[in-house]
Write a protein that holds these residues in place. Sequence first.
Motif, short mmCIF file in Angstrom:
data_model
loop_
_atom_site.label_atom_id
_atom_site.label_comp_id
_atom_site.label_asym_id
_atom_site.label_seq_id
_atom_site.Cartn_x
_atom_site.Cartn_y
_atom_site.Cartn_z
N LEU A 129 0.86 -1.18 0.00
CA LEU A 129 0.00 0.00 0.00
C LEU A 129 0.90 1.23 0.00
N GLY A 130 0.78 2.06 -1.04
CA GLY A 130 1.59 3.27 -1.15
C GLY A 130 2.59 3.17 -2.28
N ALA A 131 3.05 4.34 -2.74
CA ALA A 131 4.03 4.37 -3.84
C ALA A 131 5.02 5.51 -3.65
N GLY A 132 5.30 5.87 -2.41
CA GLY A 132 6.27 6.93 -2.12
C GLY A 132 7.66 6.35 -1.96
N GLY A 133 8.52 7.10 -1.28
CA GLY A 133 9.90 6.68 -1.09
C GLY A 133 10.01 5.38 -0.31
N SER A 134 9.21 5.23 0.73
CA SER A 134 9.28 4.01 1.54
C SER A 134 8.82 2.80 0.72
N ALA A 135 7.80 3.01 -0.10
CA ALA A 135 7.29 1.91 -0.93
C ALA A 135 8.39 1.38 -1.85
N ARG A 136 9.18 2.28 -2.40
CA ARG A 136 10.26 1.85 -3.30
C ARG A 136 11.23 0.91 -2.58
N TYR A 152 -1.18 -0.93 -4.47
CA TYR A 152 -2.28 0.03 -4.54
C TYR A 152 -1.79 1.36 -3.99
N ASN A 153 -2.03 2.44 -4.72
CA ASN A 153 -1.75 3.78 -4.23
C ASN A 153 -2.88 4.69 -4.64
N ARG A 154 -3.20 5.66 -3.75
CA ARG A 154 -4.26 6.65 -4.05
C ARG A 154 -4.02 7.25 -5.44
N THR A 155 -2.77 7.58 -5.73
CA THR A 155 -2.42 8.17 -7.03
C THR A 155 -1.80 7.08 -7.89
N ALA A 156 -2.61 6.51 -8.78
CA ALA A 156 -2.17 5.35 -9.57
C ALA A 156 -0.98 5.69 -10.47
N ASN A 190 1.82 -1.86 4.76
CA ASN A 190 1.47 -0.44 4.61
C ASN A 190 2.74 0.40 4.60
N THR A 191 2.92 1.16 3.51
CA THR A 191 4.06 2.08 3.45
C THR A 191 3.58 3.53 3.41
N THR A 192 2.26 3.74 3.47
CA THR A 192 1.74 5.11 3.42
C THR A 192 1.92 5.77 4.79
N SER A 193 1.70 7.07 4.81
CA SER A 193 1.82 7.81 6.08
C SER A 193 0.51 7.78 6.86
N LEU A 194 -0.49 7.08 6.34
CA LEU A 194 -1.77 7.00 7.04
C LEU A 194 -1.61 6.21 8.34
N GLY A 195 -2.08 6.82 9.45
CA GLY A 195 -1.97 6.14 10.74
C GLY A 195 -0.95 6.77 11.66
N GLY A 199 -2.57 12.40 12.10
CA GLY A 199 -2.98 12.29 10.70
C GLY A 199 -4.21 11.42 10.59
N PRO A 200 -4.75 11.28 9.34
CA PRO A 200 -5.92 10.42 9.16
C PRO A 200 -5.60 8.94 9.39
N GLN A 201 -6.61 8.18 9.75
CA GLN A 201 -6.45 6.74 9.98
C GLN A 201 -6.29 6.00 8.64
N ASP A 203 -7.65 3.35 6.47
CA ASP A 203 -8.78 2.46 6.20
C ASP A 203 -8.72 1.95 4.77
N LEU A 204 -7.52 1.76 4.26
CA LEU A 204 -7.37 1.41 2.85
C LEU A 204 -7.90 0.02 2.52
N VAL A 205 -7.79 -0.89 3.49
CA VAL A 205 -8.29 -2.25 3.20
C VAL A 205 -9.27 -2.71 4.29
P1 ATR Z 1 7.57 8.21 2.30
O1 ATR Z 1 8.92 8.71 1.93
O2 ATR Z 1 7.41 7.97 3.79
O3 ATR Z 1 7.13 7.03 1.52
P2 ATR Z 1 5.98 9.89 0.62
O4 ATR Z 1 6.97 9.64 -0.47
O5 ATR Z 1 5.49 11.27 0.85
O6 ATR Z 1 6.56 9.40 2.02
O7 ATR Z 1 4.74 8.90 0.38
C1 ATR Z 1 3.59 8.94 1.15
C2 ATR Z 1 2.64 7.83 0.72
O8 ATR Z 1 1.47 7.89 1.56
C3 ATR Z 1 2.14 7.96 -0.71
O9 ATR Z 1 1.92 6.67 -1.24
C4 ATR Z 1 0.82 8.71 -0.53
O10 ATR Z 1 -0.13 8.53 -1.56
P3 ATR Z 1 -0.11 9.54 -2.85
O11 ATR Z 1 1.02 9.08 -3.71
O12 ATR Z 1 -1.44 9.34 -3.48
O13 ATR Z 1 0.09 10.92 -2.31
C5 ATR Z 1 0.30 8.06 0.73
N1 ATR Z 1 -0.70 8.90 1.40
C6 ATR Z 1 -0.46 9.99 2.15
N2 ATR Z 1 -1.63 10.52 2.60
C7 ATR Z 1 -2.62 9.73 2.10
C8 ATR Z 1 -4.05 9.74 2.19
N3 ATR Z 1 -4.70 10.69 2.90
N4 ATR Z 1 -4.75 8.76 1.56
C9 ATR Z 1 -4.09 7.79 0.85
N5 ATR Z 1 -2.75 7.74 0.72
C10 ATR Z 1 -2.02 8.68 1.34
#
Ligand code: ATR
Length: 275
Positions: A129-136, A152-156, A190-195, A199-201, A203-205
């Motif tokens: 879950l997520g596609a940011g730096g941590s996801a990589r 899966y990432n909010r921004t495909a 989960n690699t997103t910042s949710l939680g 910040g927001p909780q 609830d992706l799955v």
């Molecule tokens: P990091 O380096 O910790 O990975 P990041 O590169 O800023 O931080 O990535 C944050 C991740 O959390 C992204 O996958 C981001 O989704 P988007 O690419 O769509 O922005 C995800 N994320 C952050 N806030 C979110 C939210 N409110 N809902 C869904 N995904 C969220």
Amino acid sequence: MLFKKTAVIGHPVDHSLSPTIHNYWIKNLRMNVPDYKKIDVQPEGFNDEINNLVDQGYYGLNVTVPLKELAYKIADQLSDVSKATKAVNTLVFKNGIIFGTNTDPVGFESSLAKNIIENKIKNKKCLVLGAGGSARAIIYALDKMSGKISVYNRTAEKVIALKKEMKINIEVLDDAETNKRLEEFSFIVNTTSLGLPSGPQNDLVDFRNATRSCFVYDLIYKPRETGFMKQAQANDLTVQNGLNMLVGQAAASFYIWHGVNPKVSADLIQTLATD
Ligand code: ATR
């Protein structure tokens, strides 16, 4: 004897646990090096600050949010793992050269029990879950462990870009598919910042759709038990937080700088659990 000065840089950096970890090892291994420091560095003026720290005789730095990409850009030499993840969490200043690498993937792998790698990741379907730096970093590690990766990432678009750049075979999922097919996965991370606090909780799955044998990992370690982990546990799933990965990436950086493999003891984990 060369005094290797080390520190973590970030913004904010106040709550970083890295000094606790590194100084625990420096003390317990009776290393002849100064205490590991934490230094607040703003993204603006990053290069000047790095030059400053080099002038002050720093040998190595850990790099945390939001500076990992800037560290990647400033490095003269990069490891393959940094090139693949486009991030640097460890800098080494040696012979006038800035070397950058990323110990997050190896930290993640080392945080996993052998049976989890064998039974939940190797040739098994893993959901990121997520596609940011941590996801990589996680995707890099899962691929090395022969996981079959779906993301899966909010921004495909970010997943599509990541897939192209990393040249890893990734299945790109949307929200609906992710939940419809949740039972296919034996490992969900989960690699997103949710939680994160305030910040927001997350609830992706809906873990009601997951299979009972699925292993759930949240990279977040503050709080130690996230809402995501609680939801998984409520559905009888086994969970792990990101604390051991934090220690694992620290151990790998420590080795790069000092040539010593520090022990990840229960005592250290206990120290961190209350930190
Ligand atoms: P990091 O380096 O910790 O990975 P990041 O590169 O800023 O931080 O990535 C944050 C991740 O959390 C992204 O996958 C981001 O989704 P988007 O690419 O769509 O922005 C995800 N994320 C952050 N806030 C979110 C939210 N409110 N809902 C869904 N995904 C969220």
